[in-house]
Design an enzyme around this catalytic site. Structure first.
Site, PDB file in Angstrom:
ATOM      1  N   ASN A   7      10.379  -3.610   4.223  1.00 27.80           N
ATOM      2  CA  ASN A   7      10.110  -2.442   2.472  1.00 27.80           C
ATOM      3  C   ASN A   7      11.070  -0.916   2.652  1.00 27.80           C
ATOM      4  OD1 ASN A   7       8.110  -0.403   1.396  1.00 27.80           O
ATOM      5  ND2 ASN A   7       7.039  -0.809   1.935  1.00 27.80           N
ATOM      6  N   ASP A   9      10.322   1.038  -0.311  1.00 27.56           N
ATOM      7  CA  ASP A   9       9.974   2.367  -1.413  1.00 27.56           C
ATOM      8  C   ASP A   9      10.905   3.468  -0.172  1.00 27.56           C
ATOM      9  OD1 ASP A   9       8.521   0.725  -2.198  1.00 27.56           O
ATOM     10  OD2 ASP A   9       6.544   1.245  -0.814  1.00 27.56           O
ATOM     11  N   HIS A  10      10.961   4.014   0.696  1.00 28.44           N
ATOM     12  CA  HIS A  10      12.107   5.228   1.186  1.00 28.44           C
ATOM     13  C   HIS A  10      13.194   5.872   0.195  1.00 28.44           C
ATOM     14  CE1 HIS A  10       7.744   6.318   2.694  1.00 28.44           C
ATOM     15  NE2 HIS A  10       7.640   5.754   2.909  1.00 28.44           N
ATOM     16  N   ARG A  18      15.953  13.744  -5.827  1.00 26.95           N
ATOM     17  CA  ARG A  18      17.336  14.862  -6.330  1.00 26.95           C
ATOM     18  C   ARG A  18      17.149  14.562  -8.025  1.00 26.95           C
ATOM     19  NH1 ARG A  18      21.275  16.984  -3.962  1.00 26.95           N
ATOM     20  NH2 ARG A  18      20.539  18.336  -2.460  1.00 26.95           N
ATOM     21  N   HIS A  43       6.895  -0.967  -3.509  1.00 34.49           N
ATOM     22  CA  HIS A  43       4.998  -0.671  -3.585  1.00 34.49           C
ATOM     23  C   HIS A  43       4.952   0.326  -5.047  1.00 34.49           C
ATOM     24  CE1 HIS A  43       1.314   0.724  -2.084  1.00 34.49           C
ATOM     25  NE2 HIS A  43       1.187   0.847  -3.871  1.00 34.49           N
ATOM     26  N   ARG A  45       2.961   2.637  -7.280  1.00 29.56           N
ATOM     27  CA  ARG A  45       2.091   3.172  -6.977  1.00 29.56           C
ATOM     28  C   ARG A  45       1.814   3.297  -8.396  1.00 29.56           C
ATOM     29  NH1 ARG A  45       1.071   4.560  -0.939  1.00 29.56           N
ATOM     30  NH2 ARG A  45      -1.171   5.492  -2.020  1.00 29.56           N
ATOM     31  N   ARG A  49       5.238   7.531  -7.385  1.00 34.64           N
ATOM     32  CA  ARG A  49       5.373   8.534  -6.864  1.00 34.64           C
ATOM     33  C   ARG A  49       7.087   7.736  -5.826  1.00 34.64           C
ATOM     34  NH1 ARG A  49       2.108   8.787  -1.203  1.00 34.64           N
ATOM     35  NH2 ARG A  49       0.169   9.086  -2.775  1.00 34.64           N
ATOM     36  N   HIS A  50       7.278   6.820  -5.135  1.00 33.28           N
ATOM     37  CA  HIS A  50       8.181   6.411  -5.341  1.00 33.28           C
ATOM     38  C   HIS A  50       8.651   5.363  -6.296  1.00 33.28           C
ATOM     39  CE1 HIS A  50       5.552   3.251  -3.464  1.00 33.28           C
ATOM     40  NE2 HIS A  50       5.636   4.577  -2.009  1.00 33.28           N
ATOM     41  N   GLU A  70       3.648  -5.025  -3.939  1.00 32.47           N
ATOM     42  CA  GLU A  70       2.100  -4.433  -3.955  1.00 32.47           C
ATOM     43  C   GLU A  70       1.799  -3.621  -4.828  1.00 32.47           C
ATOM     44  OE1 GLU A  70       2.832  -1.798  -0.209  1.00 32.47           O
ATOM     45  OE2 GLU A  70       3.408  -3.213   1.017  1.00 32.47           O
ATOM     46  N   THR A 100       0.422   7.701   3.097  1.00 32.85           N
ATOM     47  CA  THR A 100       0.343   6.474   2.985  1.00 32.85           C
ATOM     48  C   THR A 100      -0.229   4.856   3.026  1.00 32.85           C
ATOM     49  OG1 THR A 100       2.354   4.139   4.171  1.00 32.85           O
ATOM     50  CG2 THR A 100       0.966   5.713   5.209  1.00 32.85           C
ATOM     51  N   THR A 101      -0.513   3.616   2.474  1.00 37.29           N
ATOM     52  CA  THR A 101      -1.402   2.935   2.862  1.00 37.29           C
ATOM     53  C   THR A 101      -2.125   3.301   3.698  1.00 37.29           C
ATOM     54  OG1 THR A 101      -0.290   1.197   0.943  1.00 37.29           O
ATOM     55  CG2 THR A 101      -2.815   0.857   1.879  1.00 37.29           C
ATOM     56  N   GLU A 151      -2.726 -10.251   4.501  1.00 35.14           N
ATOM     57  CA  GLU A 151      -1.608  -9.499   5.561  1.00 35.14           C
ATOM     58  C   GLU A 151      -2.854  -8.655   6.520  1.00 35.14           C
ATOM     59  OE1 GLU A 151       2.142  -7.622   3.918  1.00 35.14           O
ATOM     60  OE2 GLU A 151       2.472  -5.858   5.476  1.00 35.14           O
ATOM     61  N   HIS A 192       3.088  -2.726   8.151  1.00 34.12           N
ATOM     62  CA  HIS A 192       1.691  -1.021   8.628  1.00 34.12           C
ATOM     63  C   HIS A 192       2.259  -0.408  10.122  1.00 34.12           C
ATOM     64  CE1 HIS A 192       0.424   2.814   7.601  1.00 34.12           C
ATOM     65  NE2 HIS A 192       0.511   2.481   6.228  1.00 34.12           N
ATOM     66  N   GLY A 193       3.558   1.047  10.891  1.00 33.16           N
ATOM     67  CA  GLY A 193       3.524   1.533  11.244  1.00 33.16           C
ATOM     68  C   GLY A 193       4.442   1.210  12.124  1.00 33.16           C
ATOM     69  N   GLY A 214       8.491  -1.012   6.615  1.00 35.84           N
ATOM     70  CA  GLY A 214       9.449   0.072   5.870  1.00 35.84           C
ATOM     71  C   GLY A 214       9.730   1.246   6.524  1.00 35.84           C
ATOM     72  N   HIS A 215       9.101   2.061   7.085  1.00 36.68           N
ATOM     73  CA  HIS A 215       9.644   3.179   7.473  1.00 36.68           C
ATOM     74  C   HIS A 215      10.236   2.991   9.012  1.00 36.68           C
ATOM     75  CE1 HIS A 215       8.830   7.577   8.564  1.00 36.68           C
ATOM     76  NE2 HIS A 215       9.040   7.996   8.070  1.00 36.68           N
TER      77      HIS A 215
HETATM   78  N1  PXP Z   1       3.093  -3.484   4.002  1.00 41.21           N
HETATM   79  C1  PXP Z   1       1.400  -3.176   3.392  1.00 41.21           C
HETATM   80  C2  PXP Z   1       1.294  -4.079   2.701  1.00 41.21           C
HETATM   81  C3  PXP Z   1       2.245  -1.231   3.021  1.00 41.21           C
HETATM   82  O1  PXP Z   1       1.461  -1.264   2.098  1.00 41.21           O
HETATM   83  C4  PXP Z   1       3.145  -1.151   4.252  1.00 41.21           C
HETATM   84  C5  PXP Z   1       2.992   0.556   3.067  1.00 41.21           C
HETATM   85  O2  PXP Z   1       3.967   0.953   1.700  1.00 41.21           O
HETATM   86  C6  PXP Z   1       4.112  -1.782   4.295  1.00 41.21           C
HETATM   87  C7  PXP Z   1       3.124  -3.042   4.947  1.00 41.21           C
HETATM   88  C8  PXP Z   1       4.885  -0.753   5.511  1.00 41.21           C
HETATM   89  O3  PXP Z   1       4.466   0.004   6.693  1.00 41.21           O
HETATM   90  P1  PXP Z   1       5.473   0.866   7.078  1.00 41.21           P
HETATM   91  O4  PXP Z   1       6.303   1.624   5.896  1.00 41.21           O
HETATM   92  O5  PXP Z   1       4.912   1.953   8.077  1.00 41.21           O
HETATM   93  O6  PXP Z   1       6.622   0.063   8.143  1.00 41.21           O
END
Ligand code: PXP
Length: 239
Positions: A7, A9-10, A18, A43, A45, A49-50, A70, A100-101, A151, A192-193, A214-215
């Site tokens: 992911n 997004d970041h 910037r 994603h 959104r 935001r990103h 997403e 976040t989600t 998922e 996630h996480g 992602g993160h």
């Molecule tokens: N899967 C889904 C469906 C998500 O919404 C996200 C966060 O955007 C992730 C995975 C990735 O989560 P993380 O950034 O915590 O790894």
């Protein structure tokens, strides 16, 4: 062999900080694929935001990138998704105030709408996944609504593991959902996480075919580089 979706997004979060055009999510998406990721996730959104509309256009246009987009149930975002034809769609809940989600989508409340959306993506031959909490009831509904995949939201187990708390109950819940989903013909993903430790634990579940992270990957890449970080995850998922 399990697949890794990254992911990005970041990357857009950093760019937007910037108000400039660097770093470019489309360039990074291509690089991430070259580094061995199986797909990238973005994603779009509602508050942009990103990831922004033009990022979706550029990323989906590049056929060397397998794109998992997403989206929430917002009709405008849905139309953008249908127009750009990503390879995969993952339907997620969205709340403007969240960082976040925070959880899976409520399938019972949104069932009719989701069923219609899945049909629209099926016509375009786009694989559709539903981001759900690890609950057997939701796995069953996901199948009834016509989803290809679920998922499973791994935020809770990830927090427990990271805080060195007992995660057995949560693990068993996820395991049961994985087994049930597979049995009724749904492909299982997780996200996630996740970090190295949580991914190592969850990779023992043979039913999970795809991890979306992602993160942690973006953060870890600042120290070790995205290539090394992806390599380390691939090693976890392929052993
Ligand atoms: N899967 C889904 C469906 C998500 O919404 C996200 C966060 O955007 C992730 C995975 C990735 O989560 P993380 O950034 O915590 O790894």
């Amino acid at each position: 062999m399990k697949r890794l979706g990254v992911n990005i997004d970041h990357v857009a979060t950093v760019r937007n900080a910037r108000g400039s055009s660097h770093p470019d999510p489309a360039t990074i998406a291509k690089h991430v694929m070259e580094c061995g990721a199986n797909s990238i996730t973005i994603h779009l959104r509602e508050d942009r935001r990103h990831i922004r509309d033009l990022d979706v256009v550029k990323i989906c246009k590049n056929k060397k990138i397998l794109t998992n987009l997403e989206i929430s149930l917002n009709e405008d975002v849905l139309k953008i998704a249908l127009r750009n034809k990503p390879n995969f769609i993952c339907i997620v809940p969205e709340n403007r105030k969240e960082v976040t989600t925070e959880g899976g989508i409520n399938l019972s409340i949104n069932s009719k709408k989701i069923q219609k959306i899945i049909k629209r993506f099926k016509i375009k031959k786009i694989r559709t996944s539903l981001f759900i909490d690890p609950k057997l009831k939701d796995v069953k509904i996901a199948k009834e609504l016509g989803a290809d995949c679920v998922e499973l939201h791994t935020g809770k187990i990830s927090d427990l593991i990271k805080n060195k708390k007992n995660y057995t109950y949560e693990y068993k819940k996820i395991k049961k959902c994985c087994e049930f989903a597979k049995k009724i013909g749904l492909e299982v993903h997780a996200g996630h996480g996740l970090d190295y430790k949580t991914s190592t634990i969850l990779s023992k579940l043979k039913e999970i075919e795809e991890f979306n992270i992602g993160h942690f990957i973006i953060g870890e890449s600042i120290i070790h580089g995205i290539k090394n970080t992806i390599k380390k995850f691939k090693k976890i998922f392929n052993t």
